[in-house]
Design an enzyme around this catalytic site. Sequence first.
Site, short mmCIF file in Angstrom:
data_model
loop_
_atom_site.label_atom_id
_atom_site.label_comp_id
_atom_site.label_asym_id
_atom_site.label_seq_id
_atom_site.Cartn_x
_atom_site.Cartn_y
_atom_site.Cartn_z
N LYS A 141 0.75 -1.00 -0.12
CA LYS A 141 0.02 0.04 -0.09
C LYS A 141 1.02 1.18 0.06
O LYS A 141 1.87 1.37 0.93
CB LYS A 141 -0.94 -0.01 1.34
CG LYS A 141 -1.92 1.13 1.33
CD LYS A 141 -2.80 1.06 2.68
CE LYS A 141 -3.98 2.14 2.40
NZ LYS A 141 -3.38 3.63 2.04
N TRP A 142 0.66 2.17 -1.07
CA TRP A 142 1.43 3.23 -1.22
C TRP A 142 0.93 4.72 -0.57
O TRP A 142 -0.29 4.66 -0.63
CB TRP A 142 1.91 3.61 -2.77
CG TRP A 142 2.85 2.30 -3.15
CD1 TRP A 142 2.40 1.09 -3.73
CD2 TRP A 142 4.35 2.28 -3.25
NE1 TRP A 142 3.51 0.16 -3.78
CE2 TRP A 142 4.42 0.93 -3.77
CE3 TRP A 142 5.17 3.18 -2.92
CZ2 TRP A 142 5.81 0.80 -3.95
CZ3 TRP A 142 6.67 2.84 -3.15
CH2 TRP A 142 7.00 1.62 -3.54
#
Length: 336
Positions: free
Chosen positions: A34-35
């Site tokens: 998850k960025w």
Amino acid sequence: MGEKDRRLVPPVSPMTARTVDATPRAPGLAYEAKWDGYRALLFARRDAPHLQSRRGTDLGPGFPDILRAAAGLGEEAVFDGELVVIEDGAVDFGALQSRAQRTGRRAEAAAAAHPAHFIAFDLLELGAESAGVTMNRPYRERRALLEEVFTRHDLQPPWALCPMTTDPDRAGEWLDPAWGRVGIEGMVVKGLGQPYRPGERGWRKLRARATAEAVVGAVTGPVTAPDVLLLGRHDDEGELRMVAQSAPVTTALRRELGRLLTPAGDDHPWTGARFRSGWGTRDILAHRCVTLDHVVEFEADVAFEAGRWRHPVQARRLRPEVPPEDVPRFPAGPAE
């Protein structure tokens, strides 16, 4: 959706995730990094490329480099992914925000100085296949098609493929705050057999968390029963800088703080200061300054920018054994 569901027409509501407190472990799960960027849908259309935010806003004017990449893909497709700007090996959320506010020549100049990347993690439409068919494919097939697109076109920056694994232990490494310093803030968990359902909250997400300490500088609500804490740290010049805003505190902590906090005089460093109610908002908090006598420990995710946690933190407990002068100096981050 276009005629007969063959072609997606923006805006499209992306599939989203609900927050969980522990890594899901079961057969048939996939884990994606998850960025810490902007969620976006990218419409790769030669004549009309389009970049859409999660809420449907047209982001294209601020990111002409991404639009050019979409137009030059060589086949029509619609991607789900994360838009980021990477500086010195780490995601720079401030640079991303700045780019989103520029248009025209200023946007082109910003693109040259601060190139963006589109990190693709899902595929909603590809070529002549109708969008309805593509989205109804199980995730494992959509991921395979996505990887094929990257291989077939030998995609290079600004394109990037989101890391994925089916090993929960390997995915657990993304919860290390060290990854937070480069822009990975946790994981998204998807079923290998799941179709893509626009607008549905069908995935799960787990953010990396870390504990830290700060001084209680001000509160919202009565000092005797505070609701939200405004937390600060001193910089090297001795100025008290706000580093975090808490979510509403628990009843137990509210009572404990209410017995201890003391209203501050006009010499408080935040007297007359104006604090916004959230990152990027314009609403101003009505706060009451308190004497700088008490330190709290809080839990936060790793979304940290310019010395401050962007999302509300969870105040966990008082730290009476920690004097305010021993709190880390601004702008120390989550793992410092």
